[in-house]
Design a protein around this motif. Structure first.
Motif, mmCIF file in Angstrom:
data_model
loop_
_atom_site.group_PDB
_atom_site.id
_atom_site.type_symbol
_atom_site.label_atom_id
_atom_site.label_comp_id
_atom_site.label_asym_id
_atom_site.label_seq_id
_atom_site.Cartn_x
_atom_site.Cartn_y
_atom_site.Cartn_z
ATOM 1 N N THR A 509 0.708 -1.137 0.038
ATOM 2 C CA THR A 509 0.011 -0.195 -0.002
ATOM 3 C C THR A 509 0.700 1.062 -0.044
ATOM 4 N N GLU A 510 1.940 1.243 0.913
ATOM 5 C CA GLU A 510 2.691 2.310 0.918
ATOM 6 C C GLU A 510 3.262 2.817 -0.485
ATOM 7 N N SER A 511 4.004 1.761 -1.082
ATOM 8 C CA SER A 511 4.818 1.759 -2.125
ATOM 9 C C SER A 511 3.711 2.341 -3.412
ATOM 10 N N GLU A 512 2.368 1.735 -3.313
ATOM 11 C CA GLU A 512 1.535 2.114 -4.236
ATOM 12 C C GLU A 512 0.854 3.612 -4.120
ATOM 13 N N ALA A 513 1.003 4.076 -2.998
ATOM 14 C CA ALA A 513 0.636 5.531 -2.579
ATOM 15 C C ALA A 513 1.571 6.297 -3.368
ATOM 16 N N LEU A 514 2.935 5.850 -2.950
ATOM 17 C CA LEU A 514 4.118 6.846 -3.756
ATOM 18 C C LEU A 514 3.910 6.863 -5.084
ATOM 19 N N ILE A 515 3.829 5.651 -5.694
ATOM 20 C CA ILE A 515 4.072 5.474 -7.135
ATOM 21 C C ILE A 515 2.488 6.267 -7.838
ATOM 22 N N GLN A 516 1.545 6.004 -7.173
ATOM 23 C CA GLN A 516 0.339 7.040 -7.789
ATOM 24 C C GLN A 516 0.517 8.604 -7.853
ATOM 25 N N LYS A 517 1.532 8.882 -6.658
ATOM 26 C CA LYS A 517 1.760 10.201 -6.716
ATOM 27 C C LYS A 517 2.859 10.824 -7.808
ATOM 28 N N SER A 518 3.690 9.740 -8.028
ATOM 29 C CA SER A 518 4.686 10.067 -9.078
ATOM 30 C C SER A 518 4.278 9.925 -10.255
ATOM 31 N N LEU A 519 3.235 9.020 -10.555
ATOM 32 C CA LEU A 519 2.483 9.024 -12.156
ATOM 33 C C LEU A 519 1.668 10.067 -12.290
ATOM 34 N N ALA A 520 1.082 10.646 -11.343
ATOM 35 C CA ALA A 520 0.195 11.938 -11.544
ATOM 36 C C ALA A 520 1.275 12.937 -11.925
ATOM 37 N N THR A 521 2.552 13.258 -11.588
ATOM 38 C CA THR A 521 3.568 14.049 -11.878
ATOM 39 C C THR A 521 3.762 13.799 -13.261
ATOM 40 N N LEU A 522 4.157 12.385 -13.627
ATOM 41 C CA LEU A 522 4.729 11.956 -14.968
ATOM 42 C C LEU A 522 3.756 12.204 -16.006
ATOM 43 N N THR A 523 2.404 11.891 -15.679
ATOM 44 C CA THR A 523 1.455 11.958 -16.980
ATOM 45 C C THR A 523 0.920 13.580 -17.164
ATOM 46 N N GLU A 524 1.272 14.429 -16.424
ATOM 47 C CA GLU A 524 0.791 15.896 -16.623
ATOM 48 C C GLU A 524 1.198 16.283 -17.912
ATOM 49 N N GLY A 525 0.380 16.693 -18.833
ATOM 50 C CA GLY A 525 0.584 17.308 -20.044
ATOM 51 C C GLY A 525 1.246 16.445 -21.215
ATOM 52 N N ARG A 526 0.996 15.056 -20.719
ATOM 53 C CA ARG A 526 1.508 13.946 -21.784
ATOM 54 C C ARG A 526 0.161 13.182 -22.412
ATOM 55 N N THR A 527 0.306 12.469 -23.687
ATOM 56 C CA THR A 527 -0.655 11.736 -24.163
ATOM 57 C C THR A 527 -0.316 10.492 -23.506
ATOM 58 N N THR A 528 -1.013 9.948 -22.787
ATOM 59 C CA THR A 528 -0.738 8.575 -21.926
ATOM 60 C C THR A 528 -1.692 7.490 -22.093
ATOM 61 N N PHE A 529 -1.266 6.212 -22.506
ATOM 62 C CA PHE A 529 -1.954 5.296 -22.443
ATOM 63 C C PHE A 529 -1.611 4.474 -21.347
ATOM 64 N N VAL A 530 -2.578 4.103 -20.240
ATOM 65 C CA VAL A 530 -2.303 3.322 -19.455
ATOM 66 C C VAL A 530 -3.064 2.092 -19.517
ATOM 67 N N ILE A 531 -2.385 0.896 -19.264
ATOM 68 C CA ILE A 531 -2.833 -0.476 -19.140
ATOM 69 C C ILE A 531 -3.339 -0.432 -17.697
ATOM 70 N N ALA A 532 -4.558 -0.570 -17.341
ATOM 71 C CA ALA A 532 -5.065 -0.528 -15.935
ATOM 72 C C ALA A 532 -5.344 -1.973 -15.457
ATOM 73 N N HIS A 533 -4.584 -2.018 -14.109
ATOM 74 C CA HIS A 533 -4.853 -3.370 -13.730
ATOM 75 C C HIS A 533 -5.911 -3.262 -12.349
ATOM 76 N N ARG A 534 -5.396 -2.119 -11.821
ATOM 77 C CA ARG A 534 -6.497 -1.490 -10.801
ATOM 78 C C ARG A 534 -7.345 -0.561 -11.065
ATOM 79 N N LEU A 535 -8.513 -0.740 -11.120
ATOM 80 C CA LEU A 535 -9.653 0.293 -11.855
ATOM 81 C C LEU A 535 -9.553 1.501 -10.797
ATOM 82 N N SER A 536 -9.319 1.194 -9.563
ATOM 83 C CA SER A 536 -9.489 2.506 -8.962
ATOM 84 C C SER A 536 -8.474 3.732 -9.054
#
Length: 578
Positions: A509-536
């Motif tokens: 859970t801790e790693s996921e929370a940090l990665i979710q934050k970093s992904l939010a930074t990463l996807t900003e302003g970029r055309t992003t294709f996400v293969i989603a495993h966790r729909l949340s």
């Protein structure tokens, strides 16, 4: 389709002729060396027939001096020959390896999907090694040996044509045997390269998957697979050794017959007075000079056969079509926005077995497109098409209104970033892995990427910080740590288009929370294709594509699809209950 073979003529044009100056020097040196080798046998006639009967000491001194000089010349030319040609051959091998590796990396992803990495390593490192026998001493010795044999034959005929003709009969039989043996040996050598590549490939996989092997107690099983591989290699070597041994034993027998004949005929001619003892000794030595290169040729012939078999396989790789397709891909992208459109796209990995059917959607610049669906539905294939790793069988994909199939791949991929679920890290330090897409990035840019992906959250606890060695494939790090390094790498690359095989499904859970934050930074302003495993994790996606059996079953935002209460609603509520 019959396998294309590299002929001596092709090898001559592509490998030997461009280095003709060095080869010419080598030939000149070997001619001087072979000329010097005639001094000792020819001096025997004068020693036995003139110097010893007449007790001519002055002539003896001159003769000994000439022989010593000839031996010195032979030693010097032999050293120079090895120094010049062998070093050049090794340089050529390194050049060829670099060319083959460059070619392999230019091939499409589909090639690597069907090839073992270990087998490719073998083809890059081993197949080109035989070239040393073409540009090195092998070919020059073959030419030099031929010159020696011809000159020796002329001198032998002058001494005694009857003895010479008698020795030529077994030599002619040996030549026929050798030619037939080479026809048998070449396919064996070619097949050996394939077997060697297979065995190396499996061994590389075994060493890479050692944790899985030990985890399932499968050491005995892997040992058995490897034993079968090396046994196949042994059988192949045994075949070539049998053919070579047959040639060697044939030469021993036939040359023995020739030697016995010379003894008999020579003795008879000396008794008749038609041959002097000096001439007989000279004939014997010259015969050795003629026969030695012929026997040596069988060995050199095997080396050249092995070299050509390796070149067959190298040529096969070099003739493959690279993915760049520079003739058709002429559009160079400059300052792209990142609008991607799929228009009625279908794709098949194998003919008549479509895995995607008539996919159409639009991803505007800066949009996050989430691909959801069950395993094998076609999500990764769509991502692969968007990344230009795959090409559609029908339909059209465009970037900023330009047909992707006509776009220069380098100009597209400069704007592409990928973060995969099972992220690949290279052996080395954390710093080297983050700098991988931009080795010349500034320290400030590196630190921004490190902070954006929360890599400093764990590197600050390491004694060596970013200089920490991570081991092969990053085995010394946890899954979450590896993933954050991969995200930092993508942040540093600063791509316009991002392919994200979301990797939070197996993390704590801790790693996921940090990665979710970093992904939010990463996807900003970029055309992003996400293969989603966790729909949340994809509630904020601009567009969600529900893929089922290679088709878009549903399309819309999270709220729109929940309101529909269709396939996405079922998947989401099922995961929420878990």
């Amino acid at each position: 389709m019959a396998e294309k073979k590299v002929s001596i003529l092709t090898a001559f044009k592509t490998i030997i002729w461009p280095r003709r100056n060095l080869v010419f020097i080598g030939l000149l040196l070997i001619v001087i060396s072979k000329a010097a080798s005639f001094v000792a046998p020819l001096s025997l006639k004068y020693l036995m027939d003139d110097i010893i009967p007449n007790k001519d000491v002055d002539f003896l001194k001159l003769l000994v001096g000439a022989v010593i000089l000839a031996i010195t010349v032979q030693a010097i030319t032999s050293f120079l020959l090895t120094k010049i040609l062998s070093v050049q051959a090794q340089f050529l091998i390194s050049e060829l390896r670099a060319q083959v590796q460059k070619k392999v990396l230019s091939l499409p992803i589909s090639f690597f999907d069907n090839a073992k990495s270990g087998a490719l390593v073998s083809r890059i490192m081993t197949d080109v090694e035989g070239v040393r026998n073409l540009i090195g001493t092998g070919l020059v010795q073959l030419v030099g040996g031929s010159i020696t044999a011809i000159v020796s034959l002329i001198l032998l005929l002058q001494i005694s044509w009857s003895m010479t003709l008698f020795t030529l009969i077994p030599l002619a039989i040996f030549a026929v045997i050798a030619l037939k043996a080479f026809k048998i040996i070449r396919p064996i050598f070619r097949n050996r390269g394939k077997i060697n590549a297979e065995v190396t490939g499996r061994l590389t996989e075994t060493l890479g998957g050692v944790r899985v092997i030990k985890g399932f107690n499968a050491e005995a099983q892997e040992n058995k697979v490897f034993e079968i591989g090396v046994a196949k290699l042994f059988e192949n070597v045994k075949k070539s050794l049998t053919a070579t041994a047959f040639m060697t034993s044939s030469s021993t027998f036939l040359l023995g017959v020739a030697t016995t004949g010379v003894m008999g005929l020579g003795g008879y001619e000396i008794m008749n007075g038609s041959l002097t003892i000096g001439e007989f000794l000279t004939f014997t030595f010259l015969l050795g000079l003629m026969i030695a290169p012929i026997v040596q040729m069988s060995n050199i012939g095997s080396q050249l056969t092995e070299a050509l078999a390796g070149l067959d396989r190298t040529e096969e790789l070099m003739n493959m079509t690279p993915e760049s397709d520079e003739e058709n891909r002429t559009i160079v992208l400059e300052n792209i926005k990142g609008d991607i459109v799929f228009d009625d796209v279908s794709f098949a990995y194998e003919e008549d077995k479509e895995v995607l059917h008539n996919i159409s959607f639009r991803a505007n610049s800066g949009d996050v497109i989430a691909l959801v669906g069950s395993s094998g539905s076609g999500k990764s294939t769509i991502a692969g098409l968007a990344a230009t790793f795959l090409n559609p069988q029908s339909g059209n994909i465009s970037i900023d209104g330009k047909d992707v199939s006509k776009v220069n791949l380098n100009s597209f991929r400069k704007n592409l970033g990928v973060v995969l679920q099972d992220e690949f890290l290279f052996e080395g330090t954390i710093r080297q892995n983050i700098l991988f897409p931009r080795p010349n990035a500034t320290e400030e840019e590196l630190n921004k990427a490190v902070q954006a992906a929360y890599v400093d959250e764990f590197t600050d606890r390491f004694d060596d910080g970013l200089e920490t060695l991570i081991g092969e494939r990053g085995v010394k790090l946890s899954g979450g740590q590896r993933q954050r390094i991969a995200i930092a790498r993508a942040v540093l690359a600063n791509p316009k288009i991002l392919i994200l095989d979301e990797a939070t499904s197996n993390l704590d859970t801790e790693s996921e929370a940090l990665i979710q934050k970093s992904l939010a930074t990463l996807t900003e302003g970029r055309t992003t294709f996400v293969i989603a495993h966790r729909l949340s994790t994809i509630r904020k996606a601009n567009q969600i594509l529900v893929i089922e059996n290679g088709r878009i079953a549903e399309q819309g935002t999270h709220d729109e699809l929940i309101d529909k209460e269709g396939r996405y609603y079922n998947l989401f509520t099922y995961q929420a209950r878990i």
